[in-house]
Design a protein around this motif. Structure first.
Motif, PDB file in Angstrom:
ATOM      1  N   MET A  14     -31.362  35.019 -36.465  1.00  0.00           N
ATOM      2  CA  MET A  14     -30.830  34.845 -35.135  1.00  0.00           C
ATOM      3  C   MET A  14     -31.257  33.494 -34.589  1.00  0.00           C
ATOM      4  N   LEU A  15     -30.367  32.821 -33.913  1.00  0.00           N
ATOM      5  CA  LEU A  15     -30.676  31.533 -33.312  1.00  0.00           C
ATOM      6  C   LEU A  15     -31.325  31.763 -31.963  1.00  0.00           C
ATOM      7  N   ASN A  16     -32.562  31.340 -31.844  1.00  0.00           N
ATOM      8  CA  ASN A  16     -33.244  31.493 -30.575  1.00  0.00           C
ATOM      9  C   ASN A  16     -34.571  30.755 -30.651  1.00  0.00           C
ATOM     10  N   PHE A  17     -35.010  30.232 -29.523  1.00  0.00           N
ATOM     11  CA  PHE A  17     -36.326  29.616 -29.448  1.00  0.00           C
ATOM     12  C   PHE A  17     -37.277  30.620 -28.847  1.00  0.00           C
ATOM     13  N   GLN A  18     -38.339  30.900 -29.551  1.00  0.00           N
ATOM     14  CA  GLN A  18     -39.411  31.725 -29.018  1.00  0.00           C
ATOM     15  C   GLN A  18     -40.577  30.788 -28.774  1.00  0.00           C
ATOM     16  N   SER A  19     -41.014  30.690 -27.550  1.00  0.00           N
ATOM     17  CA  SER A  19     -42.106  29.772 -27.261  1.00  0.00           C
ATOM     18  C   SER A  19     -43.107  30.429 -26.326  1.00  0.00           C
ATOM     19  N   THR A  20     -44.313  29.941 -26.428  1.00  0.00           N
ATOM     20  CA  THR A  20     -45.355  30.381 -25.509  1.00  0.00           C
ATOM     21  C   THR A  20     -45.332  29.443 -24.310  1.00  0.00           C
ATOM     22  N   PRO A  21     -45.938  29.839 -23.198  1.00  0.00           N
ATOM     23  CA  PRO A  21     -45.885  29.015 -21.985  1.00  0.00           C
ATOM     24  C   PRO A  21     -46.371  27.577 -22.163  1.00  0.00           C
TER      25      PRO A  21
ATOM     26  N   ARG B 277     -22.375  33.318 -31.550  1.00  0.00           N
ATOM     27  CA  ARG B 277     -23.816  33.054 -31.664  1.00  0.00           C
ATOM     28  C   ARG B 277     -24.130  31.580 -31.429  1.00  0.00           C
ATOM     29  N   ILE B 278     -23.298  30.711 -31.986  1.00  0.00           N
ATOM     30  CA  ILE B 278     -23.513  29.277 -31.814  1.00  0.00           C
ATOM     31  C   ILE B 278     -23.345  28.879 -30.353  1.00  0.00           C
ATOM     32  N   VAL B 279     -22.307  29.385 -29.710  1.00  0.00           N
ATOM     33  CA  VAL B 279     -22.090  29.069 -28.299  1.00  0.00           C
ATOM     34  C   VAL B 279     -23.247  29.606 -27.451  1.00  0.00           C
ATOM     35  N   SER B 280     -23.696  30.818 -27.730  1.00  0.00           N
ATOM     36  CA  SER B 280     -24.834  31.388 -26.995  1.00  0.00           C
ATOM     37  C   SER B 280     -26.088  30.541 -27.187  1.00  0.00           C
ATOM     38  N   HIS B 281     -26.302  30.092 -28.416  1.00  0.00           N
ATOM     39  CA  HIS B 281     -27.466  29.250 -28.702  1.00  0.00           C
ATOM     40  C   HIS B 281     -27.356  27.918 -27.959  1.00  0.00           C
ATOM     41  N   TYR B 282     -26.160  27.352 -27.922  1.00  0.00           N
ATOM     42  CA  TYR B 282     -25.941  26.105 -27.195  1.00  0.00           C
ATOM     43  C   TYR B 282     -26.278  26.283 -25.711  1.00  0.00           C
ATOM     44  N   VAL B 283     -25.811  27.371 -25.117  1.00  0.00           N
ATOM     45  CA  VAL B 283     -26.091  27.654 -23.701  1.00  0.00           C
ATOM     46  C   VAL B 283     -27.596  27.821 -23.493  1.00  0.00           C
ATOM     47  N   HIS B 284     -28.246  28.520 -24.413  1.00  0.00           N
ATOM     48  CA  HIS B 284     -29.694  28.716 -24.325  1.00  0.00           C
ATOM     49  C   HIS B 284     -30.422  27.372 -24.394  1.00  0.00           C
TER      50      HIS B 284
ATOM     51  N   ALA C 102     -24.249  20.164 -33.607  1.00  0.00           N
ATOM     52  CA  ALA C 102     -23.812  20.839 -34.835  1.00  0.00           C
ATOM     53  C   ALA C 102     -23.510  19.764 -35.868  1.00  0.00           C
ATOM     54  N   ALA C 103     -24.075  19.896 -37.048  1.00  0.00           N
ATOM     55  CA  ALA C 103     -23.934  18.863 -38.067  1.00  0.00           C
ATOM     56  C   ALA C 103     -23.446  19.447 -39.382  1.00  0.00           C
ATOM     57  N   GLY C 104     -22.626  18.675 -40.074  1.00  0.00           N
ATOM     58  CA  GLY C 104     -22.232  19.015 -41.437  1.00  0.00           C
ATOM     59  C   GLY C 104     -21.203  20.120 -41.580  1.00  0.00           C
TER      60      GLY C 104
ATOM     61  N   VAL D 254     -14.279  24.461 -28.781  1.00  0.00           N
ATOM     62  CA  VAL D 254     -15.735  24.340 -28.802  1.00  0.00           C
ATOM     63  C   VAL D 254     -16.134  22.912 -29.169  1.00  0.00           C
ATOM     64  N   ASP D 255     -15.295  22.212 -29.924  1.00  0.00           N
ATOM     65  CA  ASP D 255     -15.588  20.829 -30.302  1.00  0.00           C
ATOM     66  C   ASP D 255     -15.643  19.899 -29.091  1.00  0.00           C
ATOM     67  N   LEU D 256     -15.058  20.319 -27.977  1.00  0.00           N
ATOM     68  CA  LEU D 256     -15.104  19.519 -26.754  1.00  0.00           C
ATOM     69  C   LEU D 256     -16.396  19.746 -25.973  1.00  0.00           C
ATOM     70  N   VAL D 257     -17.127  20.801 -26.326  1.00  0.00           N
ATOM     71  CA  VAL D 257     -18.344  21.171 -25.604  1.00  0.00           C
ATOM     72  C   VAL D 257     -19.598  20.853 -26.420  1.00  0.00           C
ATOM     73  N   ILE D 258     -19.605  21.265 -27.667  1.00  0.00           N
ATOM     74  CA  ILE D 258     -20.779  21.080 -28.521  1.00  0.00           C
ATOM     75  C   ILE D 258     -20.623  19.791 -29.317  1.00  0.00           C
ATOM     76  N   PRO D 259     -21.568  18.859 -29.174  1.00  0.00           N
ATOM     77  CA  PRO D 259     -21.505  17.621 -29.960  1.00  0.00           C
ATOM     78  C   PRO D 259     -21.585  17.930 -31.451  1.00  0.00           C
ATOM     79  N   MET D 260     -20.825  17.161 -32.232  1.00  0.00           N
ATOM     80  CA  MET D 260     -20.798  17.371 -33.675  1.00  0.00           C
ATOM     81  C   MET D 260     -20.969  16.044 -34.400  1.00  0.00           C
ATOM     82  N   THR D 261     -21.636  16.100 -35.554  1.00  0.00           N
ATOM     83  CA  THR D 261     -21.739  14.944 -36.434  1.00  0.00           C
ATOM     84  C   THR D 261     -21.358  15.381 -37.844  1.00  0.00           C
ATOM     85  N   VAL D 262     -21.013  14.407 -38.661  1.00  0.00           N
ATOM     86  CA  VAL D 262     -20.591  14.694 -40.029  1.00  0.00           C
ATOM     87  C   VAL D 262     -21.771  15.143 -40.884  1.00  0.00           C
TER      88      VAL D 262
END
Length: 82
Positions: A1-8, A33-40, A50-52, A66-74
């Protein structure tokens, strides 16, 4: 799952590169999932790139705009220098 778990006290990265190099196909669940991760990431002040992505994934991103919202590289290397 895509998510950042961090301590304070943990410092979050400034950039998250989502490597899609080995993803030949993606369905609506994967895209969601990708869009949710981007929002997070945005809510935490983290840039996400998003790359490759292959042709089928790029087509899905374009079809859903989604290509208009999330930056992409080759390549991942290209994302790392941005």
């Amino acid at each position: 799952m895509l998510n950042f778990q961090s301590t304070p006290n943990e410092e979050l990265p400034a950039l998250n590169i989502l490597d899609l190099t080995d993803v030949p196909y993606m369905d609506s669940t994967g895209l969601g999932r990708i869009v949710s991760h981007y929002v997070h990431c945005r809510s935490k002040g983290i840039r996400m790139i998003a790359a490759g992505a292959g042709p089928r994934v790029i087509e899905l991103f374009k079809m859903t705009k989604v290509d208009l919202v999330i930056p992409m590289t080759v390549t991942v290397e290209e994302a790392d220098i941005q």
